[in-house]
Design a protein around this motif. Sequence first.
Motif, mmCIF file in Angstrom:
data_model
loop_
_atom_site.group_PDB
_atom_site.id
_atom_site.type_symbol
_atom_site.label_atom_id
_atom_site.label_comp_id
_atom_site.label_asym_id
_atom_site.label_seq_id
_atom_site.Cartn_x
_atom_site.Cartn_y
_atom_site.Cartn_z
ATOM 1 N N LEU A 1 0.826 -1.204 0.000
ATOM 2 C CA LEU A 1 0.000 0.000 0.000
ATOM 3 C C LEU A 1 0.871 1.270 0.000
ATOM 4 O O LEU A 1 1.847 1.355 0.743
ATOM 5 C CB LEU A 1 -0.906 -0.005 1.237
ATOM 6 C CG LEU A 1 -1.865 1.163 1.389
ATOM 7 C CD1 LEU A 1 -2.860 1.203 0.231
ATOM 8 C CD2 LEU A 1 -2.609 1.091 2.723
ATOM 9 N N HIS A 2 0.486 2.224 -0.838
ATOM 10 C CA HIS A 2 1.178 3.516 -0.954
ATOM 11 C C HIS A 2 2.614 3.395 -1.457
ATOM 12 O O HIS A 2 3.428 4.283 -1.234
ATOM 13 C CB HIS A 2 1.182 4.290 0.367
ATOM 14 C CG HIS A 2 -0.197 4.626 0.839
ATOM 15 N ND1 HIS A 2 -0.559 4.537 2.154
ATOM 16 C CD2 HIS A 2 -1.299 5.023 0.182
ATOM 17 C CE1 HIS A 2 -1.835 4.864 2.280
ATOM 18 N NE2 HIS A 2 -2.303 5.161 1.090
ATOM 19 N N GLU A 3 2.930 2.275 -2.091
ATOM 20 C CA GLU A 3 4.255 2.176 -2.702
ATOM 21 C C GLU A 3 4.091 1.866 -4.184
ATOM 22 O O GLU A 3 2.989 1.562 -4.658
ATOM 23 C CB GLU A 3 5.092 1.083 -2.020
ATOM 24 C CG GLU A 3 5.532 1.448 -0.618
ATOM 25 C CD GLU A 3 6.619 0.531 -0.068
ATOM 26 O OE1 GLU A 3 7.498 0.114 -0.826
ATOM 27 O OE2 GLU A 3 6.557 0.233 1.138
ATOM 28 N N GLU B 1 -5.286 3.377 -1.962
ATOM 29 C CA GLU B 1 -6.209 2.629 -1.098
ATOM 30 C C GLU B 1 -6.822 1.394 -1.771
ATOM 31 O O GLU B 1 -6.541 0.278 -1.426
ATOM 32 C CB GLU B 1 -7.372 3.503 -0.613
ATOM 33 C CG GLU B 1 -6.998 4.749 0.173
ATOM 34 C CD GLU B 1 -5.947 4.556 1.246
ATOM 35 O OE1 GLU B 1 -6.016 3.547 1.951
ATOM 36 O OE2 GLU B 1 -5.044 5.426 1.360
ATOM 37 N N GLY C 1 9.459 6.709 -5.598
ATOM 38 C CA GLY C 1 9.065 7.982 -4.987
ATOM 39 C C GLY C 1 8.075 7.800 -3.852
ATOM 40 O O GLY C 1 7.421 6.772 -3.733
ATOM 41 N N ILE C 2 7.959 8.833 -3.017
ATOM 42 C CA ILE C 2 6.947 8.829 -1.958
ATOM 43 C C ILE C 2 5.615 9.206 -2.578
ATOM 44 O O ILE C 2 5.527 10.114 -3.405
ATOM 45 C CB ILE C 2 7.329 9.818 -0.835
ATOM 46 C CG1 ILE C 2 8.491 9.228 -0.026
ATOM 47 C CG2 ILE C 2 6.139 10.122 0.076
ATOM 48 C CD1 ILE C 2 8.885 10.047 1.178
ATOM 49 N N VAL C 3 4.568 8.478 -2.189
ATOM 50 C CA VAL C 3 3.232 8.776 -2.697
ATOM 51 C C VAL C 3 2.606 9.845 -1.802
ATOM 52 O O VAL C 3 2.601 9.721 -0.585
ATOM 53 C CB VAL C 3 2.361 7.504 -2.701
ATOM 54 C CG1 VAL C 3 0.922 7.841 -3.021
ATOM 55 C CG2 VAL C 3 2.923 6.497 -3.707
ATOM 56 N N ALA C 4 2.127 10.925 -2.450
ATOM 57 C CA ALA C 4 1.494 12.018 -1.711
ATOM 58 C C ALA C 4 0.077 12.167 -2.248
ATOM 59 O O ALA C 4 -0.123 12.781 -3.275
ATOM 60 C CB ALA C 4 2.280 13.305 -1.900
ATOM 61 N N GLY C 5 -0.889 11.583 -1.574
ATOM 62 C CA GLY C 5 -2.257 11.587 -2.103
ATOM 63 C C GLY C 5 -2.302 10.778 -3.371
ATOM 64 O O GLY C 5 -1.925 9.615 -3.383
ATOM 65 N N VAL D 1 6.209 11.592 -5.845
ATOM 66 C CA VAL D 1 7.284 12.572 -5.808
ATOM 67 C C VAL D 1 8.566 11.877 -6.257
ATOM 68 O O VAL D 1 9.005 10.914 -5.636
ATOM 69 C CB VAL D 1 7.479 13.101 -4.375
ATOM 70 C CG1 VAL D 1 8.498 14.222 -4.368
ATOM 71 C CG2 VAL D 1 6.150 13.566 -3.795
ATOM 72 N N ARG E 1 6.739 16.364 -8.951
ATOM 73 C CA ARG E 1 5.539 15.610 -8.606
ATOM 74 C C ARG E 1 4.694 15.344 -9.820
ATOM 75 O O ARG E 1 4.460 16.255 -10.611
ATOM 76 C CB ARG E 1 4.648 16.457 -7.707
ATOM 77 C CG ARG E 1 5.065 16.464 -6.319
ATOM 78 C CD ARG E 1 4.126 17.399 -5.604
ATOM 79 N NE ARG E 1 4.699 17.608 -4.305
ATOM 80 C CZ ARG E 1 4.017 17.517 -3.192
ATOM 81 N NH1 ARG E 1 2.739 17.295 -3.223
ATOM 82 N NH2 ARG E 1 4.617 17.683 -2.053
#
Lengths: 803, 113
Positions: free
Chosen positions: B18-20, B37, B57-61, B65, B72
Motif C-alpha cells: 500500500l502507498h508504494e 487505497e 518515490g513517496i506517494v502524496a495523495g 514525488v 511531482r
Amino acid sequence: MKQQLVVVGNGMAGVSCVEQILKQAHNFEITIFGDETHVNYNRILLSLVLAGEKSADEIVLNDIGWYQSNHIRTRLGVKIAKIDRFEKVVFNEDGGATEYDKLILATGSSAFIPPIPGVEKKNVHVFRTLDDTRELLEKAKPGLKTVVIGGGLLGLEAARGLQVRGCEVTVVHLMETLMERQLDATGGEYLKRKIENLGIRVLLPQQTAALFGNGHIDGLRLASGEELEADLVVIAAGIRPNVELGRQAGLDVRRGIVVNDFMQTSDPDIFAVGECTEHRGQTFGLVAPLFEQGRVLASAITGNPGPGFAGAAPATKLKIMGVDIFSAGAIDESEAGVEAVRYEDPSLGVYKKILLKDNKLHGVILVGDIEDEHVYQDWLRSGTDLTLLRRQVLFPPRDADPGLAVAALPDSETICGCNGVRKGDIVQAIHKHGIVTLQQLKERTRASTSCGTCTGLCEKLLRAVTPDFQEETKTTLCSCVPFSFEQLRDIIRGQQIKSVEEVLNVYGNRKGCEVCKPALSYLLDMLWCGEHEEDRSARFINDRVHANIQKDGTFSVIPRMRGGVTTPDELRRIADVADKYKVPMVKVTGSQRIDLLGIKKADLPSVWADLGMPSGQAYTKGVRMVKTCVGTEFCRFGVQDSTRAGIELERRLENLFTPHKFKMGVVGCPRNCAEATVKDLGLVGQDGSWQVVVGGAAGKSVRKADLLITVETTEQALEACDLFFQYYRENAIYLERTYDFAERLGIEKIRKETVYAAEEEKRALLDRLARSKAMAKDAWTEGQNPVNPTQFVQIQPMEARVS
Amino acid sequence: MITDTCWTPITTVDKIPLHEGRAVTVNGIEIAIFHLEKRYLTIQNKCPHKGGPLCDGIVAGTAVVCPLHGRRFDLETGMAVRASEPSSVATYPTRVEDGVILVDLTSEDEVTA
Ligand code: SRM
Ligand SMILES: Cc1cc2nc3c(=O)[nH]c(=O)nc-3n(C[C@H](O)[C@H](O)[C@H](O)COP(=O)(O)OP(=O)(O)OC[C@H]3O[C@@H](n4cnc5c(N)ncnc54)[C@H](O)[C@@H]3O)c2cc1C
Ligand code: SF4
Ligand code: FES
C-alpha cells in the motif's frame, strides 16, 4: 480622590474593556470579580484545549502579573449575588460588600440546557469554561460512546475535540442543517459530509426526548423513538445571557441587559459589556463586536465619548482543522432585491455562495476554500461596489505576491476581526515599537490573539513592513499537517498516536507528502522508542532499501567500519564483493570508510550478505559514524585512547535515527587529527580528562563545537554523549543539524537540561535512549528478512495467461 | 474472463505494498505500478526530468514525488502537479481481476502538457 470602578465578570469582554480603560486617562481604582477561579483566558480556544492542540497555560490572555502591575484588585472565585443601586454597593455570595462609583456588568452567558428529562444525570456536561473542559478531558477516553446535542459551531468543535481523544462521537442536531445560523442547506450538506468523513456520526433533524440511565447516563432516546447508547453527553444547544444580576437590580432587561449606544444600562452609573448585553434588540455570541463594545464603553466611562456602538454582523469561522467554513453577513437569498451567485465542486468539497444586494456584498458562505475570506470581509465592511468585479466575485483576484496585496490594503482595513485591529494600527505599532516578531506584535496590538485565523495576514504584513522581520521558530511542518513540529510532538505523545497515517487522517489532509511523511516517521520512532507501527511507504526510498539512491537509480553501499578501523579480512571481502558485482567505483569516503557505488537494488541483499558487515547508515537521518585518530595506541602525542573510545561510542549509538544525520569524532589530543571539534558530537582527549563538545560543523556551515562538559573518565564522557544525543533526538526539529540546534537553544540551556540536569531527568533521558536502543537493529538484516516480498526483488511480468 | 486482448497481466496484487510503487519492464516498456487505497495506477517509470525511477518515490495523495529532485506527477493524469515544471508522464489503464493486476499497454494515454 479616586473613583471606585467595579467590574463583575472576569471574562473576555470585561477584561478587554478594562484594557481599553487603562489606555485612557482615567481616575479609577479598579476591582474585578470573577466567579471562575482562573485569570482571563481565551475562551475561544477551549476547543483546541479539548483537542489537545493547546494547553491550558497557552490560552491565558492576562496573567496574574498583568493584574498586579496595573494595580487591579482581583477577586477570583467570587460570585456577585446582589447589587444595591441606591447605596451603590455590590454584595458577593458571602455577603461581603464592595462600594462602587461606576459598575460594569460583564457576566457573559451560560450554556443553555434544554428541559429534557434526565439532563441532571452524571456525565452530562456543558462546554463553556476551562473547568468544563478539564472535566471533559478527564472523562474522554478511547472508545467512550459520546453524544453531543447541538450541531452549531460549539457542538461541532466539542465533537471534534472528543473524537481526536478517541471517543466514538455522534452529533444530534434539532435542525435540518448543521450550523443553520451561518449556513444554508447546501452549505450544511457539505459540512455534514466533511464532519462525517472525519469519523463523526451526524443525526439530523433529531430531537432528544430523554436521557436515561440509573444515576449516570446510559443513553438517550430521540423523538423518533431511536435510542443511542452514551457514556458521556455534551449539551451545546445554545447560550443564554447571564442577566439575573441586572434583573435583581431592577435594570431594564429583556433577553439581555439592555444598553444604549454607549453601553450604559437604564442606570447611568451601571454599564454592561459582552454577551450579557442586548443592544437595539440584538444579543451577541462572538467576540469581535464585544471588543468593539469594550472600546466604546471605555471611552464613555472615562468621559471621552466618541462614536457609539452601531451593532455588528460578525463573521464566523469554524475552528476544525481540515473543515474550512466561513460565513458572514446574510445567508437568506429570499429577501427582496438579493441575488445569489454560487459555485460548487462536490468532489473537492468546495461550496461558495455570495449574496449581492444593490451590487454590494450582502453575505457570504464559504465551505472548503476560505482563502479569500478577508477580501469578502473587506467588501462587506466597506460596502464596495462590485459592478465591475461581477465576473470575479466567486474567485476574487489574488495578487501574485501576497505580501504586496497586504501592503496595498487601506489603513482602515480590519486585519484582526476579533480584536478590531486595523492595518493602520499594526503598521503604526511596528514603526513605533520596532516590532520584528509576530509575538511582539501580538503583545502590542492584541492582533491575532483570539481565534488566530488572521495570523497569516499579520505575518505577511510584518514581512511587508519591517525589513528585519524574524520568522518564529514555530512554523508549521508543512501544509499537509499545519502544526509546528513541537505541537506535533505533543499531539502524538498526548493522543498516543502510533502511525503516520493516523496523524495525517486526524490532524492533516489525509495525504501527506515527501516533507511531512518522513518527519512524522521520525517523530513516531523517537517518541515510541521504536515500539510503533513503522510505515515504510512514509519513508524516503533510502530508508526503504537501506542504501543511498544515485542519479541513475542504482544505490551506494557503505558498511559500518567503527572508528574507521578495519581488518585485512574485511578489506578482502569488500574487494571480492566489488569484483563479483562489478562495482563501478570503490571509494574511501570523507568519513573514514569505504563506499561501493552503483549497486542495483536487487543485488543489495546479496551484497550485504557477502560483505558480512553491518549497515553504516550512510543513507539515512541517523547515526553515521565516529571518526577517530590513532590515539595513545600508536601516536607519540596521544594522551587518551581515542580509537577504543570511538568504537565504543559508535556501538552505543549505531542504528538509531536522529532528526538529521549525526556524525561524531574522537581524538586523542587537542591536535584534533580526526576533526572532533567540527562534528555533531566530539570527544577531545586531554591529559587526565575528556572534553565533550557538541554542535560542530564543517559542511554547508562551518562551526566550532561548543564545550558541553569536561570529565575525567571515558565512562563519564560516554554518558555525557548519550545525554546530549538523546536530548537532541527529542528536542530538535526534523532536519535541524546540531549546529543549528545548538545555536537555537544556546549551550547554557543544553547543559542545564543534559549534563547538569537533575539526576532523575538524566536517568529518564538515558532510559528512553536505552529503550530505543533495545528496539534498534542493523537495517541490513532485512536483506534476509524483507518487510515485504518485493522490498528488493525486481517484479517480473507474468507469462501471458493461458486462457 | 478477460475478453479484451490488450490487457496484459503483470503481477499479483500482493507484490505492491500500500502507498508504494514497483517497476516492471514489459515488452521493453518500463512502467511503475502504484497501490493506492483501493486501486492500482500505472505510469511510465522514467521521470522526464533526468530519468529518476518514479517507482521509488513517496506517494502524496494521488501524486508521486520523484526521489531524485522532487518533481511531482499526478498518478491519474500523468501531469506534473506544479505548473512551474511543465511536463508529464504516460499513464496506462489498469485494473484488477482475481488478484491479478492488468495493464493496457497499447493505449498509452498521452497527455498534452
Ligand atoms: C560518500 C560521501 C563523499 C565521499 O566520497 O567521501 C558523501 C556523499 C554524499 N553526501 Fe556528504 N558525503 C560524505 C561525507 C561528508 C562529510 C565529511 C564527513 O562526514 O566527515 C560532510 C561534511 C560534514 C557534515 O556532515 O556536515 C558532508 C556533508 C554533506 C552535506 C552538508 C550537510 C550540512 O548540513 O552541512 C550534505 C547535504 C545534506 O545532508 O543535506 C551531504 C550529502 C551527501 C549525499 C548523501 C547527497 C545525497 O543525498 O545523495 C552524497 C551521496 C553520494 C552518493 O551518491 O552516494 N553531505 N558529507 C561521504 C560519505 C561519508 C560516509 O562514509 O558516510
Ligand atoms: C468553546 C467555545 C468556542 C468559541 N469559539 C468562538 C469563536 O471561534 N469566535 C468567537 O468570536 N467567539 C467564540 N466563542 C464565544 C466567545 O468565547 C464569547 O463570545 C466571549 O467569551 C464572551 O465574552 P464575555 O466576557 O461576554 O463572557 P465570558 O467570557 O463568558 O465572561 C464572563 C465571565 O463572567 C463570570 N461571571 C458571570 N456572572 C458572574 C457573577 N455574578 N459574579 C462574578 N463573575 C461572574 C463568568 O464566570 C465568566 O468568567 C466561543 C465560546 C466557546 C465556549
Ligand atoms: S590527535 Fe593527532 S596527535 Fe593526537 S593522538 Fe590523534 S593522531 Fe596523534
Ligand atoms: S529525475 Fe525526477 S525530478 Fe529529477
